[in-house]
Design an enzyme around this catalytic site. Structure first.
Site, PDB file in Angstrom:
ATOM      1  N   ALA A   1      33.770  17.073  32.532  1.00 42.59           N
ATOM      2  CA  ALA A   1      33.116  15.900  31.956  1.00 42.59           C
ATOM      3  C   ALA A   1      34.070  14.706  31.886  1.00 42.59           C
ATOM      4  CB  ALA A   1      32.578  16.236  30.566  1.00 42.59           C
TER       5      ALA A   1
ATOM      6  N   ASN B   1      28.887  21.249  27.764  1.00 40.40           N
ATOM      7  CA  ASN B   1      29.602  20.655  28.895  1.00 40.40           C
ATOM      8  C   ASN B   1      30.941  21.334  29.102  1.00 40.40           C
ATOM      9  OD1 ASN B   1      28.441  18.455  30.222  1.00 40.40           O
ATOM     10  ND2 ASN B   1      28.875  17.073  28.515  1.00 40.40           N
ATOM     11  N   CYS B   2      31.375  21.457  30.350  1.00 41.17           N
ATOM     12  CA  CYS B   2      32.778  21.777  30.590  1.00 41.17           C
ATOM     13  C   CYS B   2      33.560  20.501  30.323  1.00 41.17           C
ATOM     14  CB  CYS B   2      32.998  22.212  32.034  1.00 41.17           C
ATOM     15  SG  CYS B   2      34.752  22.319  32.443  1.00 41.17           S
ATOM     16  N   VAL B   3      34.446  20.561  29.320  1.00 46.60           N
ATOM     17  CA  VAL B   3      35.095  19.314  28.871  1.00 46.60           C
ATOM     18  C   VAL B   3      35.943  18.670  29.967  1.00 46.60           C
ATOM     19  CG1 VAL B   3      37.024  20.537  27.744  1.00 46.60           C
ATOM     20  CG2 VAL B   3      36.430  18.227  27.018  1.00 46.60           C
TER      21      VAL B   3
END
Lengths: 118, 93, 129
Positions: free
Chosen positions: C83, C78-80
């Site tokens: 997210a 995931n792109c933090v």
């Protein structure tokens, strides 16, 4: 190092596409990629002067476009016909862009290693 | 040679319009999801008639369009993977 | 054999993009290609919520990603920041932000956009959905 082209084709603020495209552009440049940006269709509305995104509860990522030079993102193209369509043909824009024809954009897409559209 | 991938109907989004406008002459198109509905309209049939065109088979079948779109090249996901490699790059609009 | 990086921008439920991303990834792996990682960006991060609970007779995309990952050791990142602003949060970020719940766990991981860029750099092809 790859030649990455990031296309802004949607209007700003109504959706997060433009903001997340810019995040990716800056990050890619900081990872030493050869990044170019293209504004087409409603994406050219990113270039409209005097935007105040905070008044609509949005982050002012438009101001961050001013940092492109710092990140060595030098190729920034905007489609002339898209600009004309939205009355921006002769307007001052938020950042300095090269106003190009559709054919120039086609060439830019062909020359890139990868193209990411937002 | 680019594979332009369009996932949305042209009445929902400008993806197809942008792709057609900026594609090179030798580029190909892949319509998936609601993108396949474009070919029910004359306007888009004409815009794409001289183009190399693929449709994602599962999305055509899901929408009841197998017979209507019988003249077009339908590909499965394995063939999509192959086309992604045959083309120089995939641009998803 | 070739190396792909897959970028998923569409949500798990409300668009067909993610399903096609999954099927493409599965086909590529079954054909012997390598997928450096699947990177979830924009609304793609909704694929990774462990709280996605489709009815038992419906396709479970989150579960399917997890199974694909187990079978092929596929990295699911995931792109933090994408997210967190959409309410997808792991135990680590939950603790950092003093939130009592979380909804994302292994095999999904949180990473930065840098993982997309380094993946792009070493891949033969990017395919986005």
């Amino acid at each position: 190092m790859k030649k990455l082209t990031i296309v802004f084709r949607r209007a700003p603020h109504g959706t997060p596409h433009g903001r997340e495209a810019l995040d990716l552009a800056l990050l890619s440049a900081s990872f030493e990629q050869d990044v170019s940006l293209i504004f087409v269709d409603e994406g050219v509305l990113h270039l409209m002067p005097e935007q105040q995104p905070e008044t609509a509860g949005a982050k002012d990522y438009i101001a961050t476009f001013g940092a492109l030079e710092l990140y060595d993102i030098e190729t920034v193209l905007a489609c002339q016909s898209s600009l004309a369509r939205f009355g921006l043909a002769n307007s001052e824009l938020t950042i300095s862009v090269e106003r190009v024809t559709s054919n120039n954009i086609t060439e830019q897409l062909q020359a890139a290693d990868e193209v990411l559209v937002f | 040679m680019i594979l332009h991938h369009i996932q949305t109907s042209p009445n929902q989004d400008n993806a197809l319009s942008c792709a057609v406008h900026y594609a090179g002459e030798t580029d190909s198109f892949l319509l998936s999801g609601n993108g396949v509905y474009a070919l029910l309209e004359d306007k888009w049939q004409q815009a794409l008639q001289d183009r190399r065109l693929f449709l994602l088979k599962s999305d055509v079948q899901a929408r009841g369009l197998t017979k209507r779109l019988v003249e077009y090249a339908c590909i499965d996901h394995n063939e999509f993977v192959q086309q992604a490699l045959i083309h120089k790059k995939v641009i998803t609009w | 054999m070739s190396k792909f990086i897959i970028q998923v921008n569409g949500p798990a439920y409300s668009s067909s993009a993610s399903y096609n991303a999954y099927q493409f990834s599965k086909s590529a792996l079954e054909s012997g290609h390598e997928i450096i990682r699947v990177f979830f960006y924009q609304d793609g991060v909704f694929n990774t919520s462990g709280l996605n609970s489709p009815a038992s007779d419906e396709f479970d995309l989150t579960r399917s990603w997890i199974e694909l990952s187990a079978q092929y050791r596929l990295e699911l990142v995931n792109c933090v920041s994408a997210a967190l602003r959409r309410g997808i949060i792991s135990e680590t970020e939950a603790k950092e932000n003093q939130v009592s719940h979380w909804n994302m766990q292994a095999p999904f991981t949180m990473g930065g956009l840098g993982e997309l860029v380094t993946g792009l750099e070493s891949a033969d092809r990017l395919v986005s959905f």
